[in-house]
Design a protein around this motif. Sequence first.
Motif, PDB file in Angstrom:
ATOM      1  N   CYS A  22       0.857  -1.180   0.000  1.00 28.91           N
ATOM      2  CA  CYS A  22       0.000   0.000   0.000  1.00 28.91           C
ATOM      3  C   CYS A  22       0.893   1.230   0.000  1.00 28.91           C
ATOM      4  O   CYS A  22       1.779   1.357   0.844  1.00 28.91           O
ATOM      5  CB  CYS A  22      -0.909   0.006   1.221  1.00 28.91           C
ATOM      6  N   VAL A  23       0.625   2.110  -0.948  1.00 33.45           N
ATOM      7  CA  VAL A  23       1.398   3.347  -1.060  1.00 33.45           C
ATOM      8  C   VAL A  23       0.453   4.531  -0.974  1.00 33.45           C
ATOM      9  O   VAL A  23      -0.413   4.689  -1.834  1.00 33.45           O
ATOM     10  CB  VAL A  23       2.176   3.399  -2.381  1.00 33.45           C
ATOM     11  N   PRO A  24       0.593   5.358   0.055  1.00 32.35           N
ATOM     12  CA  PRO A  24      -0.229   6.557   0.129  1.00 32.35           C
ATOM     13  C   PRO A  24       0.415   7.711  -0.643  1.00 32.35           C
ATOM     14  O   PRO A  24       1.638   7.736  -0.823  1.00 32.35           O
ATOM     15  CB  PRO A  24      -0.249   6.874   1.626  1.00 32.35           C
ATOM     16  N   SER A  25      -0.440   8.614  -1.085  1.00 36.58           N
ATOM     17  CA  SER A  25       0.082   9.798  -1.756  1.00 36.58           C
ATOM     18  C   SER A  25       0.646  10.765  -0.724  1.00 36.58           C
ATOM     19  O   SER A  25       0.222  10.767   0.430  1.00 36.58           O
ATOM     20  CB  SER A  25      -1.030  10.475  -2.555  1.00 36.58           C
ATOM     21  N   GLY A  26       1.597  11.540  -1.109  1.00 35.78           N
ATOM     22  CA  GLY A  26       2.155  12.530  -0.201  1.00 35.78           C
ATOM     23  C   GLY A  26       3.129  11.925   0.803  1.00 35.78           C
ATOM     24  O   GLY A  26       3.186  10.709   0.974  1.00 35.78           O
ATOM     25  N   ARG A  27       3.878  12.775   1.445  1.00 32.11           N
ATOM     26  CA  ARG A  27       4.888  12.328   2.398  1.00 32.11           C
ATOM     27  C   ARG A  27       4.360  12.416   3.822  1.00 32.11           C
ATOM     28  O   ARG A  27       4.976  13.040   4.687  1.00 32.11           O
ATOM     29  CB  ARG A  27       6.160  13.156   2.250  1.00 32.11           C
ATOM     30  N   ILE A  28       3.206  11.787   4.065  1.00 28.85           N
ATOM     31  CA  ILE A  28       2.596  11.818   5.384  1.00 28.85           C
ATOM     32  C   ILE A  28       2.692  10.471   6.073  1.00 28.85           C
ATOM     33  O   ILE A  28       2.217  10.288   7.183  1.00 28.85           O
ATOM     34  CB  ILE A  28       1.106  12.215   5.292  1.00 28.85           C
ATOM     35  N   PHE A  29       3.290   9.568   5.396  1.00 33.30           N
ATOM     36  CA  PHE A  29       3.330   8.176   5.832  1.00 33.30           C
ATOM     37  C   PHE A  29       3.838   8.037   7.257  1.00 33.30           C
ATOM     38  O   PHE A  29       3.274   7.310   8.060  1.00 33.30           O
ATOM     39  CB  PHE A  29       4.220   7.416   4.850  1.00 33.30           C
ATOM     40  N   SER A  30       4.904   8.726   7.577  1.00 33.07           N
ATOM     41  CA  SER A  30       5.544   8.546   8.881  1.00 33.07           C
ATOM     42  C   SER A  30       4.738   9.168  10.016  1.00 33.07           C
ATOM     43  O   SER A  30       5.067   8.967  11.178  1.00 33.07           O
ATOM     44  CB  SER A  30       6.953   9.122   8.861  1.00 33.07           C
ATOM     45  N   PHE A  31       3.681   9.900   9.698  1.00 33.58           N
ATOM     46  CA  PHE A  31       2.868  10.543  10.724  1.00 33.58           C
ATOM     47  C   PHE A  31       1.550   9.817  10.971  1.00 33.58           C
ATOM     48  O   PHE A  31       0.731  10.276  11.757  1.00 33.58           O
ATOM     49  CB  PHE A  31       2.562  11.983  10.318  1.00 33.58           C
ATOM     50  N   ALA A  32       1.338   8.706  10.300  1.00 31.42           N
ATOM     51  CA  ALA A  32       0.028   8.063  10.311  1.00 31.42           C
ATOM     52  C   ALA A  32       0.093   6.642  10.832  1.00 31.42           C
ATOM     53  O   ALA A  32       1.118   5.966  10.722  1.00 31.42           O
ATOM     54  CB  ALA A  32      -0.552   8.053   8.898  1.00 31.42           C
ATOM     55  N   VAL A  33      -1.021   6.223  11.396  1.00 32.21           N
ATOM     56  CA  VAL A  33      -1.211   4.814  11.716  1.00 32.21           C
ATOM     57  C   VAL A  33      -1.730   4.132  10.450  1.00 32.21           C
ATOM     58  O   VAL A  33      -2.681   4.601   9.833  1.00 32.21           O
ATOM     59  CB  VAL A  33      -2.217   4.630  12.864  1.00 32.21           C
ATOM     60  N   MET A  34      -1.087   3.065  10.071  1.00 28.83           N
ATOM     61  CA  MET A  34      -1.473   2.348   8.851  1.00 28.83           C
ATOM     62  C   MET A  34      -2.086   1.004   9.228  1.00 28.83           C
ATOM     63  O   MET A  34      -1.614   0.335  10.141  1.00 28.83           O
ATOM     64  CB  MET A  34      -0.259   2.106   7.962  1.00 28.83           C
ATOM     65  N   GLY A  35      -3.114   0.626   8.495  1.00 26.92           N
ATOM     66  CA  GLY A  35      -3.764  -0.637   8.802  1.00 26.92           C
ATOM     67  C   GLY A  35      -4.238  -1.372   7.571  1.00 26.92           C
ATOM     68  O   GLY A  35      -4.421  -0.762   6.510  1.00 26.92           O
ATOM     69  N   TRP A  36      -4.385  -2.651   7.722  1.00 24.09           N
ATOM     70  CA  TRP A  36      -5.001  -3.498   6.694  1.00 24.09           C
ATOM     71  C   TRP A  36      -6.305  -4.054   7.250  1.00 24.09           C
ATOM     72  O   TRP A  36      -6.337  -4.557   8.383  1.00 24.09           O
ATOM     73  CB  TRP A  36      -4.079  -4.648   6.300  1.00 24.09           C
ATOM     74  N   TYR A  37      -7.338  -3.946   6.473  1.00 28.29           N
ATOM     75  CA  TYR A  37      -8.653  -4.477   6.807  1.00 28.29           C
ATOM     76  C   TYR A  37      -9.075  -5.411   5.683  1.00 28.29           C
ATOM     77  O   TYR A  37      -8.525  -5.360   4.582  1.00 28.29           O
ATOM     78  CB  TYR A  37      -9.676  -3.349   6.954  1.00 28.29           C
ATOM     79  N   ARG A  38     -10.077  -6.232   5.966  1.00 26.27           N
ATOM     80  CA  ARG A  38     -10.602  -7.081   4.908  1.00 26.27           C
ATOM     81  C   ARG A  38     -12.106  -7.232   5.047  1.00 26.27           C
ATOM     82  O   ARG A  38     -12.660  -7.107   6.145  1.00 26.27           O
ATOM     83  CB  ARG A  38      -9.932  -8.463   4.910  1.00 26.27           C
ATOM     84  N   GLN A  39     -12.724  -7.513   3.922  1.00 30.22           N
ATOM     85  CA  GLN A  39     -14.167  -7.729   3.906  1.00 30.22           C
ATOM     86  C   GLN A  39     -14.472  -8.905   3.002  1.00 30.22           C
ATOM     87  O   GLN A  39     -14.226  -8.851   1.790  1.00 30.22           O
ATOM     88  CB  GLN A  39     -14.905  -6.484   3.437  1.00 30.22           C
ATOM     89  N   ALA A  40     -14.992  -9.950   3.611  1.00 30.70           N
ATOM     90  CA  ALA A  40     -15.392 -11.132   2.863  1.00 30.70           C
ATOM     91  C   ALA A  40     -16.847 -10.966   2.417  1.00 30.70           C
ATOM     92  O   ALA A  40     -17.596 -10.180   3.011  1.00 30.70           O
ATOM     93  CB  ALA A  40     -15.247 -12.373   3.730  1.00 30.70           C
ATOM     94  N   PRO A  41     -17.268 -11.681   1.399  1.00 34.24           N
ATOM     95  CA  PRO A  41     -18.652 -11.569   0.922  1.00 34.24           C
ATOM     96  C   PRO A  41     -19.655 -11.834   2.036  1.00 34.24           C
ATOM     97  O   PRO A  41     -19.556 -12.833   2.752  1.00 34.24           O
ATOM     98  CB  PRO A  41     -18.733 -12.651  -0.160  1.00 34.24           C
ATOM     99  N   GLY A  42     -20.594 -10.914   2.201  1.00 34.77           N
ATOM    100  CA  GLY A  42     -21.637 -11.074   3.202  1.00 34.77           C
ATOM    101  C   GLY A  42     -21.201 -10.782   4.625  1.00 34.77           C
ATOM    102  O   GLY A  42     -21.983 -10.987   5.558  1.00 34.77           O
ATOM    103  N   LYS A  43     -19.983 -10.309   4.801  1.00 36.94           N
ATOM    104  CA  LYS A  43     -19.485 -10.040   6.145  1.00 36.94           C
ATOM    105  C   LYS A  43     -19.077  -8.582   6.283  1.00 36.94           C
ATOM    106  O   LYS A  43     -18.861  -7.881   5.294  1.00 36.94           O
ATOM    107  CB  LYS A  43     -18.306 -10.959   6.472  1.00 36.94           C
ATOM    108  N   GLN A  44     -18.930  -8.148   7.545  1.00 36.39           N
ATOM    109  CA  GLN A  44     -18.495  -6.793   7.797  1.00 36.39           C
ATOM    110  C   GLN A  44     -16.986  -6.668   7.609  1.00 36.39           C
ATOM    111  O   GLN A  44     -16.244  -7.654   7.736  1.00 36.39           O
ATOM    112  CB  GLN A  44     -18.867  -6.377   9.226  1.00 36.39           C
ATOM    113  N   ARG A  45     -16.574  -5.463   7.340  1.00 30.28           N
ATOM    114  CA  ARG A  45     -15.146  -5.208   7.238  1.00 30.28           C
ATOM    115  C   ARG A  45     -14.508  -5.370   8.625  1.00 30.28           C
ATOM    116  O   ARG A  45     -15.059  -4.912   9.620  1.00 30.28           O
ATOM    117  CB  ARG A  45     -14.902  -3.805   6.687  1.00 30.28           C
ATOM    118  N   GLU A  46     -13.346  -6.002   8.645  1.00 30.46           N
ATOM    119  CA  GLU A  46     -12.677  -6.267   9.919  1.00 30.46           C
ATOM    120  C   GLU A  46     -11.204  -5.900   9.847  1.00 30.46           C
ATOM    121  O   GLU A  46     -10.580  -5.981   8.775  1.00 30.46           O
ATOM    122  CB  GLU A  46     -12.814  -7.747  10.304  1.00 30.46           C
ATOM    123  N   LEU A  47     -10.670  -5.547  11.008  1.00 27.03           N
ATOM    124  CA  LEU A  47      -9.245  -5.248  11.095  1.00 27.03           C
ATOM    125  C   LEU A  47      -8.442  -6.533  10.948  1.00 27.03           C
ATOM    126  O   LEU A  47      -8.751  -7.546  11.582  1.00 27.03           O
ATOM    127  CB  LEU A  47      -8.924  -4.593  12.431  1.00 27.03           C
TER     128      LEU A  47
END
Length: 115
Positions: A22-47
């Motif tokens: 995952c590449v974010p735009s801009g040079r703000i990367f070092s100031f942010a919390v980064m996360g991966w989430y997923r969403q399976a069919p018929g389910k809620q998005r989860e961390l």
Amino acid sequence: QVQLVESGGGLVQVGGSLRLSCVPSGRIFSFAVMGWYRQAPGKQRELVADITTGGKTNYADSVKDRFTISKDNAKNTVYLQMNSLKPDDTAVYYCKLDLVGMDYWGKGTLVTVSS
């Protein structure tokens, strides 16, 4: 407006591995919390996992010891290494950037684990 671009999804067999990026735009990367989430069919998005600016990581119980989140500040990229993949890992995986309480999401990348 912050934009996030995910890559690395695809079709993999049970027990296989994939690495998402995952590449974010801009040079703000070092100031942010980064996360991966997923969403399976018929389910809620989860961390799945997240990583703080200081490098502290947090994982969902379902992926502990199989997935690893990491970041490369020089490349402005966050990774999710996924090993020992299972059919239940099939989902659209989203990258999220949390910058001072503002959340930004990528469009997602599909991971399909076939048995």
